[in-house]
Scaffold this active site. Structure first.
Site, mmCIF file in Angstrom:
data_model
loop_
_atom_site.group_PDB
_atom_site.id
_atom_site.type_symbol
_atom_site.label_atom_id
_atom_site.label_comp_id
_atom_site.label_asym_id
_atom_site.label_seq_id
_atom_site.Cartn_x
_atom_site.Cartn_y
_atom_site.Cartn_z
ATOM 1 N N ASN A 1 64.263 31.195 -13.664
ATOM 2 C CA ASN A 1 64.700 31.462 -11.988
ATOM 3 C C ASN A 1 63.635 31.223 -11.158
ATOM 4 O OD1 ASN A 1 64.540 32.558 -8.938
ATOM 5 N ND2 ASN A 1 65.198 35.016 -9.778
ATOM 6 N N LYS B 1 61.132 34.057 -13.264
ATOM 7 C CA LYS B 1 60.945 35.089 -13.885
ATOM 8 C C LYS B 1 62.531 34.358 -14.964
ATOM 9 C CE LYS B 1 63.403 38.547 -11.289
ATOM 10 N NZ LYS B 1 63.740 39.750 -9.711
ATOM 11 N N ARG C 1 69.256 30.184 -11.811
ATOM 12 C CA ARG C 1 68.892 30.369 -10.304
ATOM 13 C C ARG C 1 69.150 29.125 -9.277
ATOM 14 N NH1 ARG C 1 65.745 33.925 -6.247
ATOM 15 N NH2 ARG C 1 66.554 34.233 -4.783
ATOM 16 N N HIS D 1 70.213 35.069 -0.880
ATOM 17 C CA HIS D 1 70.649 36.367 -1.807
ATOM 18 C C HIS D 1 72.411 36.555 -2.391
ATOM 19 C CE1 HIS D 1 66.921 38.028 0.269
ATOM 20 N NE2 HIS D 1 66.357 37.027 -0.414
ATOM 21 N N GLY E 1 64.053 43.147 -0.148
ATOM 22 C CA GLY E 1 62.630 42.785 -1.538
ATOM 23 C C GLY E 1 61.611 42.233 -0.478
ATOM 24 N N ASN E 2 61.226 40.475 -1.199
ATOM 25 C CA ASN E 2 59.788 40.266 -0.771
ATOM 26 C C ASN E 2 60.758 39.612 0.081
ATOM 27 O OD1 ASN E 2 57.813 41.427 -1.991
ATOM 28 N ND2 ASN E 2 57.915 40.627 -3.200
ATOM 29 N N ARG F 1 57.853 37.211 5.894
ATOM 30 C CA ARG F 1 58.301 36.067 6.685
ATOM 31 C C ARG F 1 58.643 36.600 8.104
ATOM 32 N NH1 ARG F 1 62.589 34.710 2.371
ATOM 33 N NH2 ARG F 1 61.026 34.955 0.578
ATOM 34 N N ASP G 1 52.994 44.112 0.712
ATOM 35 C CA ASP G 1 53.784 45.387 -0.199
ATOM 36 C C ASP G 1 54.017 46.650 0.316
ATOM 37 O OD1 ASP G 1 53.859 47.636 -2.368
ATOM 38 O OD2 ASP G 1 53.521 45.294 -3.748
ATOM 39 N N CYS G 2 55.862 46.913 0.437
ATOM 40 C CA CYS G 2 55.767 48.163 1.224
ATOM 41 C C CYS G 2 55.790 49.721 0.960
ATOM 42 C CB CYS G 2 57.357 48.123 1.162
ATOM 43 S SG CYS G 2 58.261 49.406 2.202
ATOM 44 N N ILE H 1 62.750 47.414 -1.894
ATOM 45 C CA ILE H 1 62.538 48.140 -0.934
ATOM 46 C C ILE H 1 64.272 49.023 -0.902
ATOM 47 C CG2 ILE H 1 62.381 48.374 1.687
ATOM 48 C CD1 ILE H 1 60.669 45.644 1.070
ATOM 49 N N GLU I 1 70.765 40.411 -10.488
ATOM 50 C CA GLU I 1 71.034 38.836 -10.222
ATOM 51 C C GLU I 1 71.570 38.020 -11.743
ATOM 52 O OE1 GLU I 1 68.357 38.380 -7.252
ATOM 53 O OE2 GLU I 1 68.809 36.983 -6.513
HETATM 54 P P1 AMP Z 1 61.527 42.351 -5.072
HETATM 55 O O1 AMP Z 1 60.821 41.100 -4.596
HETATM 56 O O2 AMP Z 1 63.241 43.246 -5.283
HETATM 57 O O3 AMP Z 1 61.486 42.368 -6.621
HETATM 58 O O4 AMP Z 1 60.781 44.309 -4.397
HETATM 59 C C1 AMP Z 1 59.457 43.959 -3.869
HETATM 60 C C2 AMP Z 1 59.039 45.045 -2.505
HETATM 61 O O5 AMP Z 1 59.763 46.207 -2.900
HETATM 62 C C3 AMP Z 1 57.765 44.774 -2.277
HETATM 63 O O6 AMP Z 1 57.856 45.031 -0.806
HETATM 64 C C4 AMP Z 1 57.752 46.696 -2.769
HETATM 65 O O7 AMP Z 1 56.250 47.079 -2.641
HETATM 66 C C5 AMP Z 1 58.840 47.151 -2.797
HETATM 67 N N1 AMP Z 1 59.158 47.984 -3.254
HETATM 68 C C6 AMP Z 1 58.897 48.734 -4.845
HETATM 69 N N2 AMP Z 1 58.978 49.715 -5.074
HETATM 70 C C7 AMP Z 1 59.301 50.166 -4.213
HETATM 71 C C8 AMP Z 1 58.864 52.152 -4.071
HETATM 72 N N3 AMP Z 1 58.847 52.708 -4.593
HETATM 73 N N4 AMP Z 1 58.392 52.166 -2.559
HETATM 74 C C9 AMP Z 1 58.913 51.041 -1.403
HETATM 75 N N5 AMP Z 1 59.340 49.803 -1.417
HETATM 76 C C10 AMP Z 1 59.008 49.247 -2.821
#
Ligand code: AMP
Length: 404
Positions: free
Chosen positions: A15, A22, A94, A183, A213-214, A244, A286-287, A335, A389
């Site tokens: 990916n 990845k 991917r 996605h 996610g991001n 974004r 970052d969430c 997220i 995925e």
């Molecule tokens: P992904 O692109 O699917 O890997 O998702 C990345 C996002 O998931 C980032 O914004 C992370 O901060 C968020 N994330 C991962 N673990 C947590 C958590 N425990 N609580 C809140 N957000 C999370």
């Protein structure tokens, strides 16, 4: 009766993102992950590859500015050093943009490369990385079938009413300007898994899936098929994301160019890299960081979360128009799978549709746990479903190889 275990069917899943790669080797018999990892900050000052193999985590530092080709070379050496190429039956890639041409996964040949090259004008950064991934893998694993799995394919069932923009029609007919959505592999996978969880056929299920996610996108799924989705011609459209903006007033382009002298590249950077959660919070994309700061009283972090949830809830409610009736709302992605705070906030804003959040189930469904998080006997259901995925890519690749 003694049972014989099936022949290993290992698929190397690649990916390639714009600055990351990845990878995983997955046994298509059962989803077992033999090795998995991530090369990141490719082309930057300190690129590295992290991987997990036999329970151990290892980091390899790459030289400054090394990018996809070098990362793939390192990966190939790693695979060969551990004899992991022994049971490889295919490489599954991917591919972010398949345009209108690709409605399902395909075996890569010259025509397919040409099709991907054509579609990659619609997502140049990702398209370039995807093509590099394919050519490097072809050179390293001569004779091994290579399969492309498209992020856009699941959304090719959308009707023109959903995918056309209200722009001059010629932009569509001559240049392919339309909503494609992304996605798709994730939305497809979580819909299937949710149907299993709810014990109903996916072909008779209406879902709204939120991949958060991001990058973030929401898809309306009617009778198992995508009928609308929030990303568009590019992955910039729709709801708020890490960096974004999601949907904005297109008149902003004129304002930024005439009043603030931005050029096209600066606007692209602003909307793709400096906006979203990061732009509003002025803190992080970052969430987790945003949630912690919001709890500690950081006002802009709180505001970023509120805007994120409000826009997401509005998008979900809008998809009641094509669906009319809904079995479940699905949360997935980093997220969606982990943030009980965002899920509860969104579900509460949608109470008028019948949603009700069960706080205990919501807290339990984190860190890779799936589950129904709505209160018992309420409908529609709210579900957390971890996405996978890589597994879909491995399965598609193995199925295509079987047909050869
Ligand atoms: P992904 O692109 O699917 O890997 O998702 C990345 C996002 O998931 C980032 O914004 C992370 O901060 C968020 N994330 C991962 N673990 C947590 C958590 N425990 N609580 C809140 N957000 C999370």
């Amino acid at each position: 009766m003694p049972t014989t275990s099936p022949e290993p069917q290992h698929v190397l899943v690649l990916n390639c993102g714009s600055s990351s790669l990845k990878f995983a080797i997955i046994d298509a018999n059962d989803g077992h992950e033999i090795i998995s990892g991530l090369a990141e900050r490719l082309g930057d000052k300190a690129p590295s590859i992290k991987y997990k193999f036999n329970g151990a985590k290892t980091v390899i530092d790459l030289a400054a500015n090394q990018a996809h080709a070098e990362a793939i070379n390192t990966l190939v050496n790693l695979i060969k050093d551990h004899n992991l190429d022994e049971h490889l039956i295919a490489v599954g890639h991917r591919v972010v943009h398949g345009g209108e041409h690709f409605t399902k996964s395909v075996l890569i040949d010259e025509d397919v490369i040409n099709g991907i090259t054509k579609a990659s004008s619609l997502a140049p950064l990702h398209g370039h990385a995807n093509l590099l991934g394919i050519s490097s893998a072809q050179a390293s694993f001569i004779g091994l079938p290579q399969v492309a799995v498209f992020d856009t394919a699941f959304h090719q069932t959308m009707d023109e009413v959903a995918y056309l923009y209200a722009l001059p029609y010629k932009l569509y007919t001559d240049y392919g300007v339309r909503r494609y959505g992304m996605h798709g592999t994730s939305h497809y996978y979580v819909a299937g898994q949710t149907a299993k969880l709810l014990n109903q056929p996916v072909e008779k299920s209406n879902f709204i899936s939120a991949h958060l996610g991001n990058g973030c996108s929401v898809t309306a799924i009617k009778n198992g098929k995508s009928v609308d989705t929030s990303m568009g011609l590019t992955p910039l459209a729709g709801i708020v994301m890490g960096t974004r903006s999601g949907d904005i007033d297109p008149g902003l382009f004129n304002f930024l160019t005439t009043q603030l002298s931005y050029n096209a590249q600066q606007i692209d950077n602003l909307l793709n890299q400096e906006s979203g959660l990061l732009g509003i919070s002025e803190l992080s994309n970052d969430c987790r960081t945003i949630e912690e700061a919001a709890v500690a009283g950081h006002k802009q972090a709180r505001l970023a979360l509120d805007i994120f949830c409000y826009r997401l809830a509005k998008q979900i409610a809008a998809y009641m128009v094509p669906l009319q009736c809904l079995d479940a709302l699905i949360f997935t992605g980093g997220i969606g799978e982990n943030s009980d705070i965002i899920r509860e906030n969104v579900i509460n804003q949608l109470a008028f549709l019948g949603f009700s959040c069960n706080q205990k189930s919501n807290l339990d469904a984190r860190f890779g746990n799936q589950g129904i998080i709505s209160s018992a006997n309420t409908s529609p259901k709210a579900v957390v479903m971890p996405t996978n995925e890589e597994w879909v890519i491995a399965l598609d690749a193995a199925n295509i190889v079987k047909e050869l």
